[in-house]
Design a protein around this motif. Sequence first.
Motif, PDB file in Angstrom:
ATOM      1  N   ILE A   9      -6.457  22.451  11.397  1.00 35.80           N
ATOM      2  CA  ILE A   9      -5.534  21.414  12.074  1.00 35.80           C
ATOM      3  C   ILE A   9      -4.504  22.229  12.828  1.00 35.80           C
ATOM      4  O   ILE A   9      -4.287  22.119  13.862  1.00 35.80           O
ATOM      5  N   ILE A  10      -3.933  23.355  12.387  1.00 35.94           N
ATOM      6  CA  ILE A  10      -3.179  24.455  13.048  1.00 35.94           C
ATOM      7  C   ILE A  10      -3.782  25.110  14.226  1.00 35.94           C
ATOM      8  O   ILE A  10      -3.305  25.104  15.258  1.00 35.94           O
ATOM      9  N   MET A  11      -5.007  25.189  14.147  1.00 37.69           N
ATOM     10  CA  MET A  11      -5.853  26.047  15.190  1.00 37.69           C
ATOM     11  C   MET A  11      -6.151  24.841  16.413  1.00 37.69           C
ATOM     12  O   MET A  11      -6.717  25.372  17.268  1.00 37.69           O
ATOM     13  N   ASP A  12      -6.262  23.829  16.112  1.00 40.73           N
ATOM     14  CA  ASP A  12      -6.958  22.780  16.800  1.00 40.73           C
ATOM     15  C   ASP A  12      -5.909  21.910  17.820  1.00 40.73           C
ATOM     16  O   ASP A  12      -4.749  21.145  17.186  1.00 40.73           O
ATOM     17  N   GLY A  13      -5.788  22.251  19.225  1.00 43.63           N
ATOM     18  CA  GLY A  13      -4.787  21.677  20.003  1.00 43.63           C
ATOM     19  C   GLY A  13      -3.481  22.259  20.123  1.00 43.63           C
ATOM     20  O   GLY A  13      -3.274  23.673  19.818  1.00 43.63           O
ATOM     21  N   GLU A  14      -2.707  21.758  20.841  1.00 39.61           N
ATOM     22  CA  GLU A  14      -1.575  22.250  21.416  1.00 39.61           C
ATOM     23  C   GLU A  14      -0.197  21.770  20.345  1.00 39.61           C
ATOM     24  O   GLU A  14      -0.359  20.607  19.804  1.00 39.61           O
ATOM     25  N   GLU A  79       4.020  32.797   7.806  1.00 36.65           N
ATOM     26  CA  GLU A  79       3.803  31.680   6.779  1.00 36.65           C
ATOM     27  C   GLU A  79       3.708  30.328   7.640  1.00 36.65           C
ATOM     28  O   GLU A  79       4.858  30.418   8.587  1.00 36.65           O
ATOM     29  N   PHE A  80       2.774  29.582   7.228  1.00 40.73           N
ATOM     30  CA  PHE A  80       2.961  28.194   7.950  1.00 40.73           C
ATOM     31  C   PHE A  80       3.054  27.060   6.907  1.00 40.73           C
ATOM     32  O   PHE A  80       2.302  27.257   5.827  1.00 40.73           O
ATOM     33  N   THR A  81       3.884  26.255   7.370  1.00 36.99           N
ATOM     34  CA  THR A  81       4.254  25.054   6.254  1.00 36.99           C
ATOM     35  C   THR A  81       3.868  23.663   7.149  1.00 36.99           C
ATOM     36  O   THR A  81       4.437  23.638   8.186  1.00 36.99           O
ATOM     37  N   LEU A  82       2.914  23.097   6.882  1.00 36.22           N
ATOM     38  CA  LEU A  82       2.490  21.831   7.513  1.00 36.22           C
ATOM     39  C   LEU A  82       2.536  20.463   6.543  1.00 36.22           C
ATOM     40  O   LEU A  82       1.899  20.411   5.544  1.00 36.22           O
ATOM     41  N   ASP A  83       3.352  19.600   7.111  1.00 34.92           N
ATOM     42  CA  ASP A  83       3.357  18.170   6.255  1.00 34.92           C
ATOM     43  C   ASP A  83       2.201  17.347   6.392  1.00 34.92           C
ATOM     44  O   ASP A  83       1.656  16.740   5.629  1.00 34.92           O
ATOM     45  N   SER A  84       1.993  17.222   7.864  1.00 34.80           N
ATOM     46  CA  SER A  84       0.818  16.398   8.020  1.00 34.80           C
ATOM     47  C   SER A  84      -0.032  16.917   9.300  1.00 34.80           C
ATOM     48  O   SER A  84       0.523  17.929  10.014  1.00 34.80           O
ATOM     49  N   GLU A  85      -0.994  16.023   9.678  1.00 36.99           N
ATOM     50  CA  GLU A  85      -1.758  16.595  10.761  1.00 36.99           C
ATOM     51  C   GLU A  85      -1.146  16.720  12.121  1.00 36.99           C
ATOM     52  O   GLU A  85      -1.302  17.594  12.945  1.00 36.99           O
ATOM     53  N   ASN A  86       0.104  15.812  12.288  1.00 33.82           N
ATOM     54  CA  ASN A  86       0.726  15.924  13.638  1.00 33.82           C
ATOM     55  C   ASN A  86       2.144  16.782  13.299  1.00 33.82           C
ATOM     56  O   ASN A  86       2.792  16.788  14.241  1.00 33.82           O
ATOM     57  N   GLY A  87       2.352  17.172  12.212  1.00 30.21           N
ATOM     58  CA  GLY A  87       3.576  17.989  12.002  1.00 30.21           C
ATOM     59  C   GLY A  87       4.468  17.318  11.167  1.00 30.21           C
ATOM     60  O   GLY A  87       4.209  16.183  10.519  1.00 30.21           O
ATOM     61  N   PRO A  88       5.508  17.786  10.886  1.00 29.01           N
ATOM     62  CA  PRO A  88       6.280  19.227  11.630  1.00 29.01           C
ATOM     63  C   PRO A  88       5.260  20.191  11.154  1.00 29.01           C
ATOM     64  O   PRO A  88       4.777  20.453   9.999  1.00 29.01           O
ATOM     65  N   LEU A  89       5.056  21.425  11.645  1.00 31.79           N
ATOM     66  CA  LEU A  89       4.454  22.527  11.507  1.00 31.79           C
ATOM     67  C   LEU A  89       5.912  23.539  11.469  1.00 31.79           C
ATOM     68  O   LEU A  89       6.460  23.823  12.599  1.00 31.79           O
ATOM     69  N   LEU A  90       6.169  24.269  10.488  1.00 35.77           N
ATOM     70  CA  LEU A  90       6.974  25.349  10.419  1.00 35.77           C
ATOM     71  C   LEU A  90       6.599  26.597  10.336  1.00 35.77           C
ATOM     72  O   LEU A  90       5.668  26.832   9.306  1.00 35.77           O
ATOM     73  N   VAL A  91       6.707  27.550  11.298  1.00 37.34           N
ATOM     74  CA  VAL A  91       6.216  28.845  11.335  1.00 37.34           C
ATOM     75  C   VAL A  91       7.326  29.991  11.046  1.00 37.34           C
ATOM     76  O   VAL A  91       8.350  29.829  11.912  1.00 37.34           O
ATOM     77  N   VAL A  92       7.272  30.716  10.007  1.00 36.51           N
ATOM     78  CA  VAL A  92       8.251  31.959   9.842  1.00 36.51           C
ATOM     79  C   VAL A  92       7.378  32.950   9.800  1.00 36.51           C
ATOM     80  O   VAL A  92       6.599  33.250   8.963  1.00 36.51           O
ATOM     81  N   SER A  93       7.766  33.908  10.632  1.00 33.75           N
ATOM     82  CA  SER A  93       6.692  35.162  11.089  1.00 33.75           C
ATOM     83  C   SER A  93       7.668  36.254  11.577  1.00 33.75           C
ATOM     84  O   SER A  93       8.472  36.097  12.296  1.00 33.75           O
ATOM     85  N   ASN A  94       7.421  37.533  10.886  1.00 35.03           N
ATOM     86  CA  ASN A  94       7.815  38.903  11.725  1.00 35.03           C
ATOM     87  C   ASN A  94       7.156  38.915  13.179  1.00 35.03           C
ATOM     88  O   ASN A  94       7.892  39.570  13.812  1.00 35.03           O
ATOM     89  N   VAL A  95       6.120  38.361  13.363  1.00 31.51           N
ATOM     90  CA  VAL A  95       5.571  38.571  14.687  1.00 31.51           C
ATOM     91  C   VAL A  95       6.022  37.340  15.627  1.00 31.51           C
ATOM     92  O   VAL A  95       6.247  37.676  16.815  1.00 31.51           O
ATOM     93  N   PHE A  96       5.991  36.189  15.334  1.00 36.70           N
ATOM     94  CA  PHE A  96       6.028  35.138  16.096  1.00 36.70           C
ATOM     95  C   PHE A  96       7.563  34.595  15.987  1.00 36.70           C
ATOM     96  O   PHE A  96       8.003  33.697  17.001  1.00 36.70           O
ATOM     97  N   GLY A  97       8.262  34.757  15.064  1.00 38.07           N
ATOM     98  CA  GLY A  97       9.765  34.379  14.844  1.00 38.07           C
ATOM     99  C   GLY A  97       9.662  33.052  13.939  1.00 38.07           C
ATOM    100  O   GLY A  97       8.710  32.981  13.350  1.00 38.07           O
TER     101      GLY A  97
END
Length: 103
Positions: A9-14, A79-97
């Motif tokens: 889900i995370i890798m598919d789409g924008e 770290e990726f936290t995903l509630d459902s297919e459409n989000g919200p997607l929370l990304v917490v990363s030393n690389v991506f912010g």
Amino acid sequence: MNSTEMMNIIMDGEWKNIETNDICEFRWSDMNQSISLKYKTGKKSGREDSHQFVKMYHKEDYLKDCKTLRYQSNLFTTEFTLDSENGPLLVVSNVFGKLQLMR
């Protein structure tokens, strides 16, 4: 969802950044075990960041039903936290912010 479904889900789409309206997408590379984030629009358009040589941080039984996945390299964590297919997607990363994303 299991970890494979979640990453698909995370890798598919924008994804759209809720705060900046930037559009981005994630990609996985088996060659160097990396997760890449590429910005398609906004101030960072064209920029691509990569977290390389990552390994899953969780035990196998957790991966059967999860909403959070953590990847680590020697120095950094994503770290990726995903509630459902459409989000919200929370990304917490030393690389991506820290990013809050929706479809």
